[in-house]
Each structure stands twice: as structure tokens, then as C-alpha cells.
Design an enzyme around this catalytic site. Structure first.
Site, short mmCIF file in Angstrom:
data_model
loop_
_atom_site.label_atom_id
_atom_site.label_comp_id
_atom_site.label_asym_id
_atom_site.label_seq_id
_atom_site.Cartn_x
_atom_site.Cartn_y
_atom_site.Cartn_z
N ARG A 101 2.45 -7.51 1.14
CA ARG A 101 3.77 -8.13 1.18
C ARG A 101 3.93 -9.10 2.35
O ARG A 101 5.00 -9.22 2.94
CB ARG A 101 4.88 -7.06 1.23
CG ARG A 101 4.86 -6.10 0.05
CD ARG A 101 5.12 -6.79 -1.28
NE ARG A 101 5.08 -5.84 -2.37
CZ ARG A 101 4.00 -5.59 -3.11
NH1 ARG A 101 2.87 -6.23 -2.88
NH2 ARG A 101 4.05 -4.71 -4.09
N SER A 128 13.24 -3.56 -3.77
CA SER A 128 12.62 -2.55 -2.91
C SER A 128 12.93 -2.83 -1.45
O SER A 128 12.67 -3.93 -0.95
CB SER A 128 11.11 -2.52 -3.11
OG SER A 128 10.79 -2.10 -4.42
N GLU A 153 10.86 -4.22 3.74
CA GLU A 153 10.27 -5.18 2.81
C GLU A 153 11.27 -6.32 2.55
O GLU A 153 10.89 -7.48 2.43
CB GLU A 153 9.88 -4.52 1.49
CG GLU A 153 9.25 -5.48 0.49
CD GLU A 153 8.68 -4.77 -0.71
OE1 GLU A 153 8.69 -5.37 -1.80
OE2 GLU A 153 8.20 -3.62 -0.59
#
Length: 305
Positions: free
Chosen positions: A175, A224, A294
Site C-alpha cells: 500500500r 479499509s 491505510e
């Protein structure tokens, strides 16, 4: 905050430059402040001209669907770049390659690939965002990520120069990429492989069903919230720490999926971010694991003086 006079000479620009532009309506949480400036370029050449004239004098922030983003209540300094329909095209090229504009939605990329008999990008059906965002963040879902399929991407640098970067240049990790923050992704090419449209469609349907059944898709959320720690699931850690349904102000930890925060009662961005920090604190106290955000958090805190 007033943005004041236009930061550049706008003559010849074909896009829209808006001062003090509210961003809440452009992000999934439906919360947050305004951008000092919002520029919506007419096309890539328009973006290049705008950035050449701006000359790096103000910070830049590209904005896609606003799905994985908290815009703080004090707004965003500098210029937010919103890439719309002119950047949403998708072309199928030889060798099972998909050439996509940065504004193309992940669902559309996957659907175009299915119709062309191109396998390998079904996972994009499960990414709530646009190509520009998930190229920058190495977006992924259901066992695959952008690093697995990206060939290269076209990027307009803060000085207006267009460069093409190979996947290796982005130095992907989980990520994360090392793409400069002020650089604007305008397109990308993904490598697929031959596949049967019916089988591809079945995989996409399974991903869609899994998301529908497990995630609070029809709420004001940001996707998320925390990265999965190595060999662990963030939602399990949050649940084990007793945070399911936890509320702070108008923000709540989703009861359907505990790695999602939701805006249930006109939450401020401060509510949402503070709830996330409280979840992090409780998870660390319970399991010793330090969760990492995130969701991107950008902008200024609200001046309460």
C-alpha cells in the site's frame, strides 16, 4: 480560509479553477474542509500548462474518488487536482495490455478486461477507487495488487513535465509507492493474460458478492482504515480489542466490518480521525500491535480559536 487571487495567469486554460472549493462532497466520508484551490483540467495538455505556470509555488494534491481519504476540517492548502471524465478512458492494446486513464474506476477497468477476454485484473473489481489512486498506493484486493500487473505509468511532474515511469521506478511496497507526492498520475498500462470472459466474469461476481456481504458499502465510509500487519488481519485485531460499534462524536467503527470507520451522524473529520486513533490505542493495549493507517489523512486541523 480565503484563497485570494488566482495563483497563476488563467488565460488559455480550458479547465475549471475554483477558490475555496468544498471537498466534503467529493470524498466518501462526506466530511472535511475546503481546498484553497480546486483545478479540474480539461485534458492532459491543460494540466501540463497549469502546472508549468504554477511552477511549484503551491503544494499539489491529486484527488480521485476520495474513497480512501480523510480531508481534515481545516481544509487543504494549495491546489487539489481533480481528474474527471477526460481522464477516464480505457483502451485495449495488443498483447493483452490495458491502457487506462487515471480517472478510470477500478470496476470499469475490470469490466473492460472481461469483455476483451483479458484475465489477471479481476481484483480491481474490489478496489474502491480510480487508477491514479491505486497506482500511487499500490492498491489491492483479494490476493493481488497493482504491483503484480503494472507495466508503467504516465505522470505529470510539479513543473508540468510528462514522464513515463516503469513499475520498478515506483519501488512498491504494501500500500505504498515512492512516487513524489506532488506528481499527478494521468495514465497507466496493465499487463493481463488471455482468459475466458465467462470465467473472468464469475471471478468478478464473486469479488462483488464478497464485498457486498462483508463491507458497509452503502454508508459514508473511507474503505479499509488500517493496513493488515504481517500475517494478521487488522479487522480481527480491532474486533478482539472490543472496538466493534465503538463511537466518537458522529463517527463509528462499523459493526459489519471492523476495519471500516463510518460517518453515522454528521461526523466531522476530527471525529473520524480521533476514533481511528482511539482504535489504534486500544488495539495496542490489547495485543501490542501498532496498527498503521491505510486511509490517507490530509489537510489542516480546524482552527478552534
Amino acid at each position: 480560509m480565503s484563497a485570494g487571487a488566482a495563483p497563476i495567469d488563467t488565460q488559455g486554460l480550458r479547465g475549471k479553477l475554483t477558490p475555496d472549493a468544498p471537498l466534503a462532497k467529493l470524498v466518501w466520508f462526506k466530511a472535511g474542509g475546503a481546498a484553497d484551490w480546486l483545478f479540474e483540467p480539461a485534458d492532459r495538455a491543460d494540466l501540463e500548462l497549469f502546472l508549468q505556470r504554477l511552477g511549484g509555488r503551491l503544494p499539489l494534491m491529486p484527488l480521485g474518488l476520495g474513497s480512501n481519504l480523510i480531508v481534515r476540517d481545516g481544509g487543504v492548502a494549495g491546489v487539489v487536482i481533480k481528474l474527471g471524465k477526460p481522464f477516464a478512458g480505457i483502451d485495449v492494446e495488443d498483447g493483452h495490455v490495458l491502457s487506462c486513464g487515471a480517472g478510470a474506476h477500478g470496476i470499469l477497468v475490470a469490466s473492460t478486461a472481461r469483455d476483451a477476454g483479458i484475465a489477471g485484473v479481476e481484483f480491481m473489481r474490489g478496489i474502491p477507487g480510480t487508477v491514479g489512486g491505486f497506482v500511487r498506493m499500490n492498491g489491492g484486493a483479494y490476493g493481488r495488487e497493482v504491483a503484480d500487473v503494472l507495466i508503467d505509468c504516465d505522470v505529470v511532474m510539479p513543473d508540468g513535465a510528462l514522464v513515463t515511469l516503469a513499475a520498478a521506478d515506483l519501488r512498491y511496497s504494501y500500500r505504498h509507492s515512492q512516487l513524489p507526492e506532488d506528481a499527478v498520475v494521468v495514465g497507466a498500462r496493465f499487463q493481463g493474460q488471455p482468459g475466458d470472459p465467462a470465467e473472468i466474469g464469475a471471478k468478478m461476481d464473486a469479488i462483488g458478492d464478497a464485498r457486498e456481504n462483508s463491507q458497509p458499502l452503502r454508508t459514508r465510509t473511507g474503505g479499509s482504515t488500517f493496513k493488515n500487519p504481517p500475517d494478521q488481519k487488522a479487522w480481527e485485531l480491532v474486533d478482539a480489542a472490543g472496538c466493534r460499534g465503538l463511537r466518537l462524536g458522529g463517527a463509528q467503527v462499523s459493526e459489519k466490518h471492523t476495519n471500516f470507520l463510518i460517518n453515522v451522524d454528521d461526523a466531522t473529520s476530527a471525529d473520524i480521525e480521533a476514533l481511528g486513533e482511539e482504535v489504534k490505542r486500544r488495539v495496542h493495549a490489547h495485543s501490542g500491535v501498532e496498527l498503521e493507517w491505510e486511509i490517507q489523512r490530509v489537510g489542516r486541523q480546524q482552527d478552534r480559536s
